[in-house]
Design a protein around this motif. Structure first.
Motif, PDB file in Angstrom:
ATOM      1  N   GLY A  11       4.987  12.364  -0.332  1.00 20.49           N
ATOM      2  CA  GLY A  11       5.188  11.178   0.661  1.00 20.49           C
ATOM      3  C   GLY A  11       5.398   9.836  -0.397  1.00 20.49           C
ATOM      4  O   GLY A  11       5.971   8.954  -0.217  1.00 20.49           O
ATOM      5  N   ALA A  12       4.532   9.800  -1.185  1.00 20.18           N
ATOM      6  CA  ALA A  12       4.106   8.808  -2.387  1.00 20.18           C
ATOM      7  C   ALA A  12       5.678   8.623  -3.052  1.00 20.18           C
ATOM      8  O   ALA A  12       5.897   7.656  -3.148  1.00 20.18           O
ATOM      9  CB  ALA A  12       3.080   9.187  -3.248  1.00 20.18           C
ATOM     10  N   LEU A  13       6.059   9.692  -3.453  1.00 16.83           N
ATOM     11  CA  LEU A  13       7.435   9.758  -4.271  1.00 16.83           C
ATOM     12  C   LEU A  13       8.484   9.093  -3.334  1.00 16.83           C
ATOM     13  O   LEU A  13       9.316   8.273  -3.857  1.00 16.83           O
ATOM     14  CB  LEU A  13       7.646  11.042  -4.650  1.00 16.83           C
ATOM     15  N   CYS A  14       8.556   9.552  -2.011  1.00 16.99           N
ATOM     16  CA  CYS A  14       9.330   9.011  -1.094  1.00 16.99           C
ATOM     17  C   CYS A  14       9.273   7.519  -1.048  1.00 16.99           C
ATOM     18  O   CYS A  14      10.360   6.761  -0.824  1.00 16.99           O
ATOM     19  CB  CYS A  14       9.223   9.645   0.188  1.00 16.99           C
ATOM     20  N   ILE A  15       8.127   7.149  -0.857  1.00 15.86           N
ATOM     21  CA  ILE A  15       7.653   5.652  -0.750  1.00 15.86           C
ATOM     22  C   ILE A  15       8.202   4.946  -1.759  1.00 15.86           C
ATOM     23  O   ILE A  15       8.742   3.815  -1.897  1.00 15.86           O
ATOM     24  CB  ILE A  15       6.217   5.412  -0.407  1.00 15.86           C
ATOM     25  N   LEU A  16       8.013   5.456  -3.167  1.00 14.60           N
ATOM     26  CA  LEU A  16       8.249   4.947  -4.340  1.00 14.60           C
ATOM     27  C   LEU A  16       9.775   4.683  -4.439  1.00 14.60           C
ATOM     28  O   LEU A  16      10.280   3.264  -4.786  1.00 14.60           O
ATOM     29  CB  LEU A  16       7.681   5.589  -5.435  1.00 14.60           C
ATOM     30  N   LEU A  37      16.651   1.418   5.449  1.00 14.61           N
ATOM     31  CA  LEU A  37      15.834   2.255   4.496  1.00 14.61           C
ATOM     32  C   LEU A  37      14.213   1.792   4.663  1.00 14.61           C
ATOM     33  O   LEU A  37      13.437   2.606   4.560  1.00 14.61           O
ATOM     34  CB  LEU A  37      16.165   1.580   3.098  1.00 14.61           C
ATOM     35  N   GLY A  38      13.974   0.716   5.392  1.00 16.42           N
ATOM     36  CA  GLY A  38      12.903   0.434   5.554  1.00 16.42           C
ATOM     37  C   GLY A  38      12.253   1.246   6.739  1.00 16.42           C
ATOM     38  O   GLY A  38      10.866   1.664   6.784  1.00 16.42           O
ATOM     39  N   GLY A  39      13.083   1.679   7.627  1.00 21.87           N
ATOM     40  CA  GLY A  39      12.387   2.574   8.706  1.00 21.87           C
ATOM     41  C   GLY A  39      12.566   3.981   8.164  1.00 21.87           C
ATOM     42  O   GLY A  39      11.636   4.613   8.680  1.00 21.87           O
ATOM     43  N   ILE A  40      13.269   4.242   7.072  1.00 21.36           N
ATOM     44  CA  ILE A  40      13.102   5.747   6.848  1.00 21.36           C
ATOM     45  C   ILE A  40      11.877   6.133   6.015  1.00 21.36           C
ATOM     46  O   ILE A  40      10.998   6.697   6.072  1.00 21.36           O
ATOM     47  CB  ILE A  40      14.193   6.013   5.677  1.00 21.36           C
ATOM     48  N   ALA A  41      11.527   4.693   5.301  1.00 19.15           N
ATOM     49  CA  ALA A  41      10.270   4.736   4.532  1.00 19.15           C
ATOM     50  C   ALA A  41       8.791   4.806   5.339  1.00 19.15           C
ATOM     51  O   ALA A  41       8.223   5.434   4.902  1.00 19.15           O
ATOM     52  CB  ALA A  41      10.205   3.458   3.478  1.00 19.15           C
ATOM     53  N   VAL A  42       9.118   4.009   6.510  1.00 16.82           N
ATOM     54  CA  VAL A  42       7.969   3.948   7.183  1.00 16.82           C
ATOM     55  C   VAL A  42       7.720   5.362   7.862  1.00 16.82           C
ATOM     56  O   VAL A  42       6.522   5.980   7.989  1.00 16.82           O
ATOM     57  CB  VAL A  42       8.381   2.915   8.438  1.00 16.82           C
ATOM     58  N   LYS A  51      -3.135  12.042   9.901  1.00 17.25           N
ATOM     59  CA  LYS A  51      -4.223  11.573  10.283  1.00 17.25           C
ATOM     60  C   LYS A  51      -4.689  10.481   9.219  1.00 17.25           C
ATOM     61  O   LYS A  51      -5.487   9.694   9.555  1.00 17.25           O
ATOM     62  CB  LYS A  51      -5.381  12.654  10.350  1.00 17.25           C
ATOM     63  N   LYS A  52      -4.034  10.525   7.861  1.00 23.41           N
ATOM     64  CA  LYS A  52      -4.451   9.233   6.913  1.00 23.41           C
ATOM     65  C   LYS A  52      -3.637   8.198   6.976  1.00 23.41           C
ATOM     66  O   LYS A  52      -3.387   7.476   6.055  1.00 23.41           O
ATOM     67  CB  LYS A  52      -4.497  10.050   5.537  1.00 23.41           C
ATOM     68  N   VAL A  53      -2.801   8.174   8.061  1.00 21.80           N
ATOM     69  CA  VAL A  53      -1.917   6.941   8.238  1.00 21.80           C
ATOM     70  C   VAL A  53      -2.483   5.641   8.032  1.00 21.80           C
ATOM     71  O   VAL A  53      -2.002   4.822   7.837  1.00 21.80           O
ATOM     72  CB  VAL A  53      -1.366   7.236   9.696  1.00 21.80           C
ATOM     73  N   TRP A  54      -3.640   5.700   8.452  1.00 21.91           N
ATOM     74  CA  TRP A  54      -4.514   4.115   8.063  1.00 21.91           C
ATOM     75  C   TRP A  54      -4.691   3.858   6.890  1.00 21.91           C
ATOM     76  O   TRP A  54      -4.938   2.675   6.625  1.00 21.91           O
ATOM     77  CB  TRP A  54      -5.985   4.249   8.903  1.00 21.91           C
ATOM     78  N   TRP A  55      -4.484   4.676   5.687  1.00 24.14           N
ATOM     79  CA  TRP A  55      -4.209   4.171   4.274  1.00 24.14           C
ATOM     80  C   TRP A  55      -3.091   2.994   4.367  1.00 24.14           C
ATOM     81  O   TRP A  55      -3.377   2.406   3.370  1.00 24.14           O
ATOM     82  CB  TRP A  55      -3.788   5.586   3.724  1.00 24.14           C
ATOM     83  N   LEU A  56      -2.367   3.394   4.990  1.00 24.50           N
ATOM     84  CA  LEU A  56      -1.237   2.063   5.148  1.00 24.50           C
ATOM     85  C   LEU A  56      -1.460   0.749   5.017  1.00 24.50           C
ATOM     86  O   LEU A  56      -0.991  -0.161   4.765  1.00 24.50           O
ATOM     87  CB  LEU A  56      -0.048   2.526   5.859  1.00 24.50           C
ATOM     88  N   LEU A  57      -2.648   0.616   5.979  1.00 28.27           N
ATOM     89  CA  LEU A  57      -3.413  -0.832   6.141  1.00 28.27           C
ATOM     90  C   LEU A  57      -3.817  -1.235   4.627  1.00 28.27           C
ATOM     91  O   LEU A  57      -3.794  -2.814   4.541  1.00 28.27           O
ATOM     92  CB  LEU A  57      -4.633  -0.665   6.872  1.00 28.27           C
ATOM     93  N   LEU A  58      -4.090  -0.551   3.782  1.00 27.08           N
ATOM     94  CA  LEU A  58      -4.439  -0.762   2.620  1.00 27.08           C
ATOM     95  C   LEU A  58      -3.208  -0.992   1.620  1.00 27.08           C
ATOM     96  O   LEU A  58      -3.064  -1.771   0.624  1.00 27.08           O
ATOM     97  CB  LEU A  58      -5.665  -0.133   1.987  1.00 27.08           C
ATOM     98  N   LEU A  59      -2.354   0.167   1.645  1.00 29.88           N
ATOM     99  CA  LEU A  59      -1.353   0.124   0.853  1.00 29.88           C
ATOM    100  C   LEU A  59      -0.223  -0.470   1.070  1.00 29.88           C
ATOM    101  O   LEU A  59       0.506  -0.810   0.038  1.00 29.88           O
ATOM    102  CB  LEU A  59      -1.069   1.770   0.556  1.00 29.88           C
ATOM    103  N   PHE A  60       0.339  -0.633   2.209  1.00 29.53           N
ATOM    104  CA  PHE A  60       1.363  -1.189   2.369  1.00 29.53           C
ATOM    105  C   PHE A  60       1.814  -2.883   1.960  1.00 29.53           C
ATOM    106  O   PHE A  60       2.758  -3.086   1.563  1.00 29.53           O
ATOM    107  CB  PHE A  60       1.812  -1.149   4.242  1.00 29.53           C
ATOM    108  N   PRO A  61       0.815  -3.537   2.436  1.00 31.67           N
ATOM    109  CA  PRO A  61       0.985  -5.060   1.703  1.00 31.67           C
ATOM    110  C   PRO A  61       1.026  -5.021   0.178  1.00 31.67           C
ATOM    111  O   PRO A  61       1.806  -5.707  -0.232  1.00 31.67           O
ATOM    112  CB  PRO A  61      -0.546  -5.630   2.128  1.00 31.67           C
ATOM    113  N   VAL A  62       0.425  -3.882  -0.608  1.00 28.17           N
ATOM    114  CA  VAL A  62       0.739  -3.878  -1.910  1.00 28.17           C
ATOM    115  C   VAL A  62       2.117  -3.346  -2.358  1.00 28.17           C
ATOM    116  O   VAL A  62       2.819  -3.969  -3.173  1.00 28.17           O
ATOM    117  CB  VAL A  62      -0.345  -3.062  -2.673  1.00 28.17           C
TER     118      VAL A  62
END
Length: 507
Positions: A11-16, A37-42, A51-62
């Protein structure tokens, strides 16, 4: 365990990869590929994290730092719009159990602030110009929307069931994400600045402020201060020159508040680590060097931005132009603040409960027409005063939500400082201590500058998501014994024993 790790890595590689494609599409102005591309990334992120989707609260803004043009919503609001529906869907399927992390005083202050904003909107309703255009009587509803997203972010963080082990793992991932995407964003910013021109040679730097390196300088100094003690920086052959280069990048901008913010960061980190002697020695050494350079006339030969930044230091002598520029900026603000306190000017009507965020559309149209015709400039005092942009956090707070709001916001920011301090202390001595300081300590600098410089209530709304993460970390650490309650007297334990005990904790 392996499957979950593999899922996160993929998932991290896909996001990158998708983030790089997003940045490329955005720079070329391609809106349709950008949205696709934004929709695919999300979707890839939600599936990978589970269940760790809440990590995006911290990671997405960066992750979104290099991506321009996301609309009028800040990045944390977009992250909340992704995470909260995902959490609700997982909860409906029975795969996510909600909880609530109680901090009674802070929770109560948030509820009161929400009620205060509601009454301000009821008394002074306003539309959002983006949706209603200029066909309405009042606009200015954007700030209310931003506060709604901030409160939702606070609620979302407060409902997350987690553990210190998971938070520490998140911080390790966040460190890699922060370093990569922040540096990528800074590099793209430098390329854009090069394309648009600016002070590119030494002759211009002697008469103009040079703000291209302020972001890089702030990043370098913050990372060094969080990662190493002041003594480790001062006595190192490579850390000290790197730190001084970062300070020079900040000073070249000519922003005196950046220098004050750096001083606040140094003091707060020393308070967290309880290394006050190092702070005093570093401050003394810095003052001695500045005094020596000032008396030797070296400072007057330095770029204009550095002289303007150092003009705030009492014993430092700079050129007349730099001093006059700094004094002119201060006088400009003081004159506008006098208008704010003068009842005869009529800029602030209800000082107790505030006048809300609304602006008259007719005034906006008249000002735009006068700027277009050249009758007034963007630096005109009356233009800022009518828009409620007082370049002072307390005065704008009084203008918008009154004295009651100023007291409430001050109490909230005090609570934010305490929670951030305790959250940083929770991980002190562990491998992730500098990461959590890198995330939370800038909030302290922003709060200080909110009072001293151009603070706004919109800026205050951005403090809430950061302190919500600090609250999550603090409550979880308190529950698992990483911290003791503030009202419980703690027996003194020598530093060496505390470090040995911290090293024995699970990684």
């Amino acid at each position: 365990m392996f499957a979950q790790t593999a899922k996160i890595v993929m998932g991290a590689l896909c996001i990158l990869v998708l983030a790089l494609l997003l940045g490329s599409s955005a720079s070329e102005g391609k809106e349709t590929p950008l949205m696709l591309l934004g929709g695919i990334a999300v979707l890839a992120s939600i599936v990978a994290l589970g269940k760790k989707v809440w990590w995006l609260l911290l990671l997405f803004p960066v992750i979104a730092i290099p991506i321009p043009g996301l609309g009028f919503l800040p990045k944390y609001a977009i992250a909340m719009m992704i995470v909260l529906p995902s959490m609700m869907a997982l909860g409906a399927m029975g795969k996510f159990k909600f909880t609530w992390h109680w901090l009674p005083l802070m929770d109560l202050l948030m509820v009161v602030l929400l009620a205060l904003l509601v009454q301000a909107y009821i008394r002074n309703p306003a539309d959002i110009a983006m949706f209603s255009g200029l066909d309405t009587e009042y606009i200015g509803g954007k700030e209310y929307v931003l506060f709604i997203f901030s409160f939702l972010s606070y609620i979302t963080y407060s409902m997350i069931p987690t553990s210190m082990e998971e938070i520490r793992k998140l911080l390790r991932y966040a460190f890699v994400v922060i370093i990569f995407f922040t540096l990528l964003g800074l590099m793209l910013g430098q390329l854009e600045a090069s394309d648009s021109g600016g002070a590119a040679n030494g002759e211009d730097m002697q008469t103009e402020r040079y703000g291209r390196f302020v972001g890089v300088g702030s990043f370098v100094t913050m990372w060094l201060l969080c990662r190493y003690n002041l003594s480790q920086i001062m006595l190192s052959v490579w850390r000290l020159p790197l730190f001084l280069c970062g300070v020079a990048g900040i000073l070249l901008s000519g922003f005196r508040e950046k220098l004050l913010g750096l001083a606040v960061v140094c003091c707060f980190i020393s308070l967290i680590r309880r290394r006050f002697i190092e702070l005093c020695l570093a401050a003394g050494a810095g003052c001695f060097v500045l005094f020596f350079m000032s008396t030797a006339g070296v400072l007057k030969e330095m770029p204009f931005g550095i002289q303007r930044s150092l003009a705030i230091v009492p014993f430092v002598e700079v050129t007349r132009d730099a001093k006059e520029s700094a004094e002119e900026s201060a006088d400009w603000r003081k004159e506008m603040w006098v208008w704010a306190w003068d009842d005869r000017e009529g800029y602030i009507i209800n000082r107790m409960w505030g006048d809300g965020f609304r602006l008259k559309v007719s005034d906006v149209k008249n000002e735009s027409e006068m700027i277009y015709r050249g009758k007034i400039s963007f630096g005109d005092l009356e233009l800022f005063a009518r828009a409620g942009q007082w370049h002072s956090g307390p005065i704008e707070c009084i203008n918008r939500i009154g004295y009651v709001g100023l007291v409430l916001c001050s109490l909230l920011m005090l609570a934010m400082l305490v929670v951030s301090f305790r959250a940083c202390r929770a991980l002190l001595g562990l491998k992730e201590d500098y990461i959590v300081m890198f995330i939370l300590v800038p909030l302290v600098s922003q709060i200080a500058l909110w009072y001293m410089s151009a603070g706004t209530l919109q800026k205050f709304s951005t403090f809430i998501p950061t302190v919500a993460f600090a609250k999550l970390l603090y409550c979880t650490a308190l529950k698992e014994g990483y911290l003791t309650p503030m009202w419980r007297r703690e027996r003194y334990v020598p530093l060496m024993i505390r470090q040995e005990a911290a090293a024995s904790l699970p990684a």
